[in-house]
Motif scaffolding. Structure first.
Motif, PDB file in Angstrom:
ATOM      1  N   ASP A  71       1.218   4.383   8.083  1.00  0.00           N
ATOM      2  CA  ASP A  71       0.261   5.321   8.505  1.00  0.00           C
ATOM      3  C   ASP A  71      -0.421   6.110   7.476  1.00  0.00           C
ATOM      4  N   VAL A  72      -1.619   6.455   7.775  1.00  0.00           N
ATOM      5  CA  VAL A  72      -2.288   7.028   6.724  1.00  0.00           C
ATOM      6  C   VAL A  72      -3.139   8.328   7.196  1.00  0.00           C
ATOM      7  N   LYS A  73      -2.949   9.293   6.528  1.00  0.00           N
ATOM      8  CA  LYS A  73      -3.685  10.938   6.822  1.00  0.00           C
ATOM      9  C   LYS A  73      -4.881  10.855   5.903  1.00  0.00           C
ATOM     10  N   GLU A  84     -16.075   5.302   6.318  1.00  0.00           N
ATOM     11  CA  GLU A  84     -16.304   4.917   4.591  1.00  0.00           C
ATOM     12  C   GLU A  84     -14.834   4.667   3.969  1.00  0.00           C
ATOM     13  N   VAL A  85     -13.933   5.540   4.402  1.00  0.00           N
ATOM     14  CA  VAL A  85     -12.709   5.207   3.755  1.00  0.00           C
ATOM     15  C   VAL A  85     -11.934   3.821   4.270  1.00  0.00           C
ATOM     16  N   ALA A  86     -12.096   3.668   5.633  1.00  0.00           N
ATOM     17  CA  ALA A  86     -11.751   2.567   6.410  1.00  0.00           C
ATOM     18  C   ALA A  86     -12.225   1.343   5.631  1.00  0.00           C
ATOM     19  N   GLU A  87     -13.485   1.450   5.446  1.00  0.00           N
ATOM     20  CA  GLU A  87     -14.192   0.143   4.526  1.00  0.00           C
ATOM     21  C   GLU A  87     -13.501  -0.038   3.414  1.00  0.00           C
ATOM     22  N   ARG A  88     -13.249   0.995   2.726  1.00  0.00           N
ATOM     23  CA  ARG A  88     -12.762   0.825   1.397  1.00  0.00           C
ATOM     24  C   ARG A  88     -11.440  -0.050   1.540  1.00  0.00           C
ATOM     25  N   LEU A 127      -3.691   2.175  -2.154  1.00  0.00           N
ATOM     26  CA  LEU A 127      -4.001   2.991  -1.225  1.00  0.00           C
ATOM     27  C   LEU A 127      -3.818   4.514  -1.341  1.00  0.00           C
ATOM     28  N   SER A 128      -2.898   5.000  -2.040  1.00  0.00           N
ATOM     29  CA  SER A 128      -2.827   6.410  -2.237  1.00  0.00           C
ATOM     30  C   SER A 128      -3.833   7.222  -3.112  1.00  0.00           C
ATOM     31  N   THR A 129      -4.248   6.184  -4.094  1.00  0.00           N
ATOM     32  CA  THR A 129      -5.125   6.705  -5.093  1.00  0.00           C
ATOM     33  C   THR A 129      -6.598   6.850  -4.379  1.00  0.00           C
ATOM     34  N   ILE A 130      -6.915   6.387  -3.432  1.00  0.00           N
ATOM     35  CA  ILE A 130      -8.287   6.530  -2.724  1.00  0.00           C
ATOM     36  C   ILE A 130      -8.415   8.115  -2.534  1.00  0.00           C
ATOM     37  N   SER A 135      -1.992  11.330   2.694  1.00  0.00           N
ATOM     38  CA  SER A 135      -0.552  11.129   2.545  1.00  0.00           C
ATOM     39  C   SER A 135      -0.544   9.717   3.404  1.00  0.00           C
ATOM     40  N   THR A 136       0.669   9.067   3.201  1.00  0.00           N
ATOM     41  CA  THR A 136       0.943   7.642   3.763  1.00  0.00           C
ATOM     42  C   THR A 136       2.520   7.848   4.182  1.00  0.00           C
ATOM     43  N   THR A 137       2.734   6.959   5.101  1.00  0.00           N
ATOM     44  CA  THR A 137       4.136   6.890   5.631  1.00  0.00           C
ATOM     45  C   THR A 137       4.156   5.412   6.091  1.00  0.00           C
TER      46      THR A 137
END
Length: 165
Positions: A71-73, A84-88, A127-130, A135-137
């Protein structure tokens, strides 16, 4: 362009991508040639994107992959939102699926790796560095019960007693 027959054909192919045109034709009351024409149009218009098999890798003597649902916030960017972030994210080869979600998190990412450590490294280092990721879970998949409508359970043996006259 896309009519009721298109929908019927898509539903049949989605359930069984290996079914031949002759069988589909009988099911939707068309000729096999007409079915082939529908399928070609659906492929050309990117409605049918690919054909795949659901494989129970747990049945094979190979190294099973580790699957994680993350899960990504995200902080959406002005003018492009989440795209844009989804494409990355979806360009990473580890990413098997990516969905925009409603609820507490914005994106749901399905990732596959060889080990839990490899998957954890992907989350922490890539992932977290984008920039837009807040946040991620991470949830690791432990067992598959059902995938794409296919139940991963062994058929039960018939335990009824045979009765003969």
């Amino acid at each position: 362009m896309f009519d009721k027959k298109s929908i019927e054909i898509l539903q049949i192919i989605e359930a069984n991508g290996r079914i031949d045109s002759e069988k589909i034709a009988k099911m939707v009351d068309l000729t096999a040639k007409e079915v082939d024409s529908y399928i070609e149009e659906l492929e050309n218009n990117n409605v049918i994107l690919s054909y795949s098999a659901v494989v129970n890798w747990a049945k094979l003597p190979v190294q099973e992959a580790v699957t994680a649902m993350i899960d990504v916030k995200v902080a959406p960017k002005r003018g492009v939102g989440f795209d844009e972030v989804a494409e990355r994210i979806y360009r990473f080869p580890e990413v098997k699926a990516l969905y925009l979600m409603s609820g507490a998190y914005d994106l749901s990412v399905v990732v596959e790796g060889k080990t839990m450590q490899e998957t954890a490294r992907f989350v922490s280092e890539r992932l977290s560095t984008i920039d837009s990721v807040l946040s991620t879970t991470t949830h690791f998949q432990l067992k598959t019960y059902k995938h794409d409508g296919v139940i991963f359970k062994e058929p039960e043996e018939d335990r009824r007693i045979v009765v003969t006259p």
